[in-house]
Design a protein around this motif. Structure first.
Motif, PDB file in Angstrom:
ATOM      1  N   SER A  65      -3.358  41.060  -6.513  1.00  0.00           N
ATOM      2  CA  SER A  65      -4.493  41.384  -7.375  1.00  0.00           C
ATOM      3  C   SER A  65      -4.894  40.195  -8.252  1.00  0.00           C
ATOM      4  CB  SER A  65      -4.194  42.607  -8.248  1.00  0.00           C
ATOM      5  OG  SER A  65      -3.176  42.317  -9.176  1.00  0.00           O
ATOM      6  N   ASN A  66      -3.993  39.242  -8.457  1.00  0.00           N
ATOM      7  CA  ASN A  66      -4.340  38.015  -9.169  1.00  0.00           C
ATOM      8  C   ASN A  66      -4.277  36.861  -8.174  1.00  0.00           C
ATOM      9  OD1 ASN A  66      -4.810  35.922 -10.920  1.00  0.00           O
ATOM     10  ND2 ASN A  66      -3.343  36.598 -12.457  1.00  0.00           N
ATOM     11  N   MET A  67      -5.133  36.942  -7.172  1.00  0.00           N
ATOM     12  CA  MET A  67      -5.135  35.963  -6.088  1.00  0.00           C
ATOM     13  C   MET A  67      -5.376  34.530  -6.567  1.00  0.00           C
ATOM     14  SD  MET A  67      -4.535  35.523  -2.939  1.00  0.00           S
ATOM     15  CE  MET A  67      -4.680  37.012  -2.008  1.00  0.00           C
ATOM     16  N   PRO A  68      -6.284  34.286  -7.528  1.00  0.00           N
ATOM     17  CA  PRO A  68      -6.477  32.891  -7.956  1.00  0.00           C
ATOM     18  C   PRO A  68      -5.191  32.235  -8.467  1.00  0.00           C
ATOM     19  CG  PRO A  68      -8.294  34.233  -8.747  1.00  0.00           C
ATOM     20  CD  PRO A  68      -7.268  35.173  -8.166  1.00  0.00           C
ATOM     21  N   ALA A  69      -4.447  32.923  -9.317  1.00  0.00           N
ATOM     22  CA  ALA A  69      -3.199  32.348  -9.838  1.00  0.00           C
ATOM     23  C   ALA A  69      -2.179  32.170  -8.717  1.00  0.00           C
ATOM     24  CB  ALA A  69      -2.630  33.228 -10.940  1.00  0.00           C
ATOM     25  N   PHE A  70      -2.071  33.159  -7.832  1.00  0.00           N
ATOM     26  CA  PHE A  70      -1.135  33.067  -6.713  1.00  0.00           C
ATOM     27  C   PHE A  70      -1.487  31.869  -5.823  1.00  0.00           C
ATOM     28  CE2 PHE A  70       0.029  34.026  -2.314  1.00  0.00           C
ATOM     29  CZ  PHE A  70       1.397  34.186  -2.447  1.00  0.00           C
TER      30      PHE A  70
END
Length: 135
Positions: A107-112
């Motif tokens: 759900s927090n793809m940018p940080a991942f």
């Protein structure tokens, strides 16, 4: 014809890739030390306001240390030591990506993706550094 001696330094891509990480992690560390709440959001795990936010300062000083250590290795032009330290340090973004995934899934793809791409960047540059150390 005289063969040219290889000297690792500013004329190599691996040097500049390592320099970029050195500058980047130093900047991130300074940001964590000065603005731990904002920096933690960008990391992918927001710290709660209050005394707990001081953990960001702890992370910050460690990041500054890592960046300055790498800067010294670049300054000393010791490609073999830089290669090993860079390879060992690649575990940091791998674990960071894992922690962000454990906390948020995708759900927090940018940080991942930032952590995962940083790990891939580290792996690629480690290979380049080891290649350059054998020249």
């Amino acid at each position: 014809m005289k063969q040219q001696q290889f000297t690792w330094g500013p004329r190599t891509i691996s040097f500049w890739m390592a320099a970029l990480i050195s500058l980047g992690i130093t900047f991130i560390g300074i940001r964590y030390a000065l603005q731990p709440l904002k920096a933690s959001i960008a990391f992918g795990l927001s710290l709660p306001d209050g005394p707990t936010a001081l953990y960001g300062s702890i992370k910050g000083i460690r990041d500054v240390f890592s960046g300055l250590t790498l800067a010294y290795l670049l300054y000393s032009r010791n490609v073999r030591a830089t290669a090993f330290i860079f390879m060992f340090a690649t575990c940091i973004p791998i674990v960071d990506a894992s922690v962000v995934y454990q906390a948020h899934g995708f759900s927090n793809m940018p940080a991942f993706l930032i952590h995962s791409c940083t790990a891939l960047y580290g792996i690629i540059n480690s290979m380049l550094l080891f290649r350059d150390s054998k020249r």
